[in-house]
Design a protein around this motif. Structure first.
Motif, mmCIF file in Angstrom:
data_model
loop_
_atom_site.group_PDB
_atom_site.id
_atom_site.type_symbol
_atom_site.label_atom_id
_atom_site.label_comp_id
_atom_site.label_asym_id
_atom_site.label_seq_id
_atom_site.Cartn_x
_atom_site.Cartn_y
_atom_site.Cartn_z
ATOM 1 N N VAL A 216 27.809 -29.571 4.504
ATOM 2 C CA VAL A 216 29.189 -29.891 4.913
ATOM 3 C C VAL A 216 29.344 -29.826 6.430
ATOM 4 N N PRO A 217 28.711 -30.759 7.140
ATOM 5 C CA PRO A 217 28.807 -30.714 8.605
ATOM 6 C C PRO A 217 30.245 -30.836 9.106
ATOM 7 N N ASP A 218 31.084 -31.498 8.329
ATOM 8 C CA ASP A 218 32.471 -31.715 8.768
ATOM 9 C C ASP A 218 33.313 -30.445 8.772
ATOM 10 N N MET A 219 32.762 -29.377 8.217
ATOM 11 C CA MET A 219 33.494 -28.117 8.188
ATOM 12 C C MET A 219 33.613 -27.509 9.599
ATOM 13 N N PHE A 220 32.777 -28.017 10.535
ATOM 14 C CA PHE A 220 32.676 -27.385 11.851
ATOM 15 C C PHE A 220 33.167 -28.279 12.979
ATOM 16 N N GLU A 221 33.608 -27.593 14.069
ATOM 17 C CA GLU A 221 33.779 -28.302 15.334
ATOM 18 C C GLU A 221 32.719 -27.760 16.289
ATOM 19 N N PHE A 222 32.220 -28.644 17.146
ATOM 20 C CA PHE A 222 31.106 -28.282 18.026
ATOM 21 C C PHE A 222 31.464 -28.480 19.479
ATOM 22 N N GLU A 223 30.758 -27.755 20.338
ATOM 23 C CA GLU A 223 30.787 -28.064 21.770
ATOM 24 C C GLU A 223 29.322 -28.175 22.212
ATOM 25 N N THR A 224 29.098 -28.921 23.264
ATOM 26 C CA THR A 224 27.758 -28.916 23.835
ATOM 27 C C THR A 224 27.763 -27.928 24.983
ATOM 28 N N ALA A 225 26.945 -26.878 24.850
ATOM 29 C CA ALA A 225 26.889 -25.829 25.875
ATOM 30 C C ALA A 225 25.514 -25.858 26.518
ATOM 31 N N ARG A 226 25.493 -25.851 27.837
ATOM 32 C CA ARG A 226 24.202 -25.712 28.513
ATOM 33 C C ARG A 226 23.881 -24.233 28.579
ATOM 34 N N CYS A 227 22.734 -23.846 28.086
ATOM 35 C CA CYS A 227 22.412 -22.422 28.121
ATOM 36 C C CYS A 227 20.922 -22.151 28.216
ATOM 37 N N ARG A 228 20.618 -20.884 28.506
ATOM 38 C CA ARG A 228 19.231 -20.421 28.572
ATOM 39 C C ARG A 228 19.182 -19.005 28.024
ATOM 40 N N VAL A 229 17.950 -18.510 27.875
ATOM 41 C CA VAL A 229 17.745 -17.192 27.291
ATOM 42 C C VAL A 229 17.255 -16.235 28.375
ATOM 43 N N VAL A 230 17.821 -15.035 28.405
ATOM 44 C CA VAL A 230 17.302 -13.993 29.291
ATOM 45 C C VAL A 230 16.079 -13.394 28.593
ATOM 46 N N THR A 231 14.918 -13.420 29.242
ATOM 47 C CA THR A 231 13.696 -13.016 28.539
ATOM 48 C C THR A 231 13.163 -11.643 28.942
ATOM 49 N N THR A 232 13.759 -11.021 29.989
ATOM 50 C CA THR A 232 13.271 -9.696 30.401
ATOM 51 C C THR A 232 14.457 -8.787 30.721
ATOM 52 N N GLY A 233 14.169 -7.472 30.794
ATOM 53 C CA GLY A 233 15.181 -6.515 31.232
ATOM 54 C C GLY A 233 16.150 -6.113 30.143
ATOM 55 N N PRO A 234 17.198 -5.366 30.527
ATOM 56 C CA PRO A 234 18.121 -4.770 29.547
ATOM 57 C C PRO A 234 18.981 -5.796 28.794
ATOM 58 N N SER A 235 19.053 -7.047 29.291
ATOM 59 C CA SER A 235 19.807 -8.088 28.574
ATOM 60 C C SER A 235 18.871 -9.018 27.812
ATOM 61 N N GLN A 236 17.600 -8.632 27.667
ATOM 62 C CA GLN A 236 16.655 -9.588 27.071
ATOM 63 C C GLN A 236 17.140 -10.052 25.702
ATOM 64 N N GLY A 237 16.987 -11.353 25.484
ATOM 65 C CA GLY A 237 17.450 -11.966 24.248
ATOM 66 C C GLY A 237 18.854 -12.532 24.346
ATOM 67 N N ARG A 238 19.514 -12.267 25.484
ATOM 68 C CA ARG A 238 20.879 -12.793 25.648
ATOM 69 C C ARG A 238 20.844 -14.310 25.895
ATOM 70 N N THR A 239 21.802 -15.023 25.327
ATOM 71 C CA THR A 239 21.968 -16.446 25.654
ATOM 72 C C THR A 239 23.094 -16.548 26.670
ATOM 73 N N VAL A 240 22.804 -17.168 27.798
ATOM 74 C CA VAL A 240 23.846 -17.295 28.828
ATOM 75 C C VAL A 240 24.136 -18.766 29.111
ATOM 76 N N ARG A 241 25.393 -19.027 29.373
ATOM 77 C CA ARG A 241 25.765 -20.368 29.838
ATOM 78 C C ARG A 241 25.187 -20.547 31.239
ATOM 79 N N ASP A 242 24.634 -21.711 31.501
ATOM 80 C CA ASP A 242 24.002 -21.975 32.786
ATOM 81 C C ASP A 242 23.996 -23.491 32.986
ATOM 82 N N PRO A 243 24.670 -23.956 34.060
ATOM 83 C CA PRO A 243 24.742 -25.407 34.284
ATOM 84 C C PRO A 243 23.358 -26.046 34.367
ATOM 85 N N ALA A 244 22.343 -25.235 34.725
ATOM 86 C CA ALA A 244 20.977 -25.775 34.816
ATOM 87 C C ALA A 244 20.231 -25.628 33.482
#
Ligand code: AGV
Ligand code: CA
Length: 310
Positions: free
Chosen positions: A258-286
């Motif tokens: 049921v794809p129609d059940m959802f609304e979507f946005e396109t978000a540019r993001c990346r993953v923090v891979t080290t340090g105390p926030s590792q695994g975090r997904t952050v919005r990033d224009p790049a």
């Protein structure tokens, strides 16, 4: 109803992963090509066994099941991983009859690559656990990239807190990415279309008593009994972690039907891979564009599960 899609389910053996597998087996527009089990939020042996039993009880005994052997960096709590042992002992999964699900010789990462390379048309990969196997495939066999139509992934947390509560971590990450942050970033670094269901949306669908108990109405129907039991087994996490168990993976899976059940946005993001926030997904224009689910009517989701699993 949309066209039939060929789907590979890469799960990690949690209660919600098995509920997702159960949903998948019911969808008329899904052809299940195979299942890979990552040893993340589960103990591998019982999770494989549960997977095979579910495939047997749903009339799909020939769907192959591959065992994961790649490990992530940050192990899941053992209290969560033993849910697989409990599931494997449920009477509804241990009625007489042959075990289903063809075990395969290759480990999950190599089997995933083999299935993708052999695919005649691009395949959907439903990832309801860490993306370690998929990242390995993209690294070692870049030619799989055009064979992947879409990665549908449960994970991440964009504008809400994460669900990792571990010493030395700041709590901003979601567990499926935290287990193996490099794997998620590897998939983000590829050109594969990613549709993501982060905590921002899964927070909207806690497993509530009313939802779990509603399966009682169909008592005696094995699929319904298994669904209700899995949901009942999720209770206790709010008391122990302060966060409710949500329909994380099952909500993600329902997108296929049921794809129609959802609304979507396109978000540019990346993953923090080290340090105390590792695994975090952050919005990033790049960062790379990810199709992120943003809204759903919780009632619509609960009703979809009830209607599908009876
Ligand atoms: O972060 C959500 C992911 C989903 O794929 N998993 C559970 C779902 O299968 C990890 C997780 C977060 N909180 C949990 C989890 C909890 N309280 N119990 C078990 N697993
Ligand atoms: Ca999972």
């Amino acid at each position: 109803m949309s066209d039939v899609r060929t789907v590979i389910h890469d799960h990690d053996g949690g209660l919600d992963d098995i509920l997702s597998l159960l949903l998948l087996t019911r969808y008329g527009n899904v052809a299940l090509r195979g299942v890979t089990v990552t040893p993340a939020d589960c103990l591998l042996a019982p999770a494989l066994s549960v997977t095979r039993k579910v495939l047997a009880m749903t009339g799909l005994p020939h769907v192959p099941v591959a065992a994961g052997e790649l490990q992530g960096r940050n192990p899941f709590p053992l209290e969560w991983r033993i849910d697989a042992l409990r599931m494997d002992a449920l009477p509804v999964l241990n009625r007489p009859g042959p075990l289903g699900g063809e075990p395969v010789d290759l480990p999950a990462h190599r089997q995933l690559a083999a299935w993708l390379l052999a695919a005649e048309a691009p395949v959907t990969v439903l990832a309801t656990g860490p993306m370690t196997n998929l990242a390995w495939c993209l690294d070692r066999h870049p030619e799989v990239e055009p064979k992947i139509a879409e990665v549908v992934f449960m994970g991440g947390a964009l504008d809400v807190p994460g669900n990792v509560d571990q010493p030395g971590h700041d709590g901003s990450a979601e567990w499926n990415i935290y287990w193996d942050p490099d794997a998620a970033q590897r998939v983000f670094d590829s050109g594969v279309p990613v549709t993501m269901f982060p905590l921002d949306i899964t927070d909207l669908v806690p497993i509530i008593g009313e939802f779990a108990c509603a399966f009682g109405e169909h008592y005696g129907n094995p699929v319904s009994d298994l669904a209700g039991t899995l949901l009942a087994m999720t209770f206790g996490t709010l008391e122990t972690t302060g966060m409710p168990y949500c329909g994380w993976d099952s909500l993600t899976t329902s997108y296929l039907a049921v794809p129609d059940m959802f609304e979507f946005e396109t978000a540019r993001c990346r993953v923090v891979t080290t340090g105390p926030s590792q695994g975090r997904t952050v919005r990033d224009p790049a960062g790379r564009p990810v199709k992120c689910a943003r809204t759903v009517d919780p009632d619509h989701f609960y009703k979809h599960c009830l209607a599908t699993l009876t």
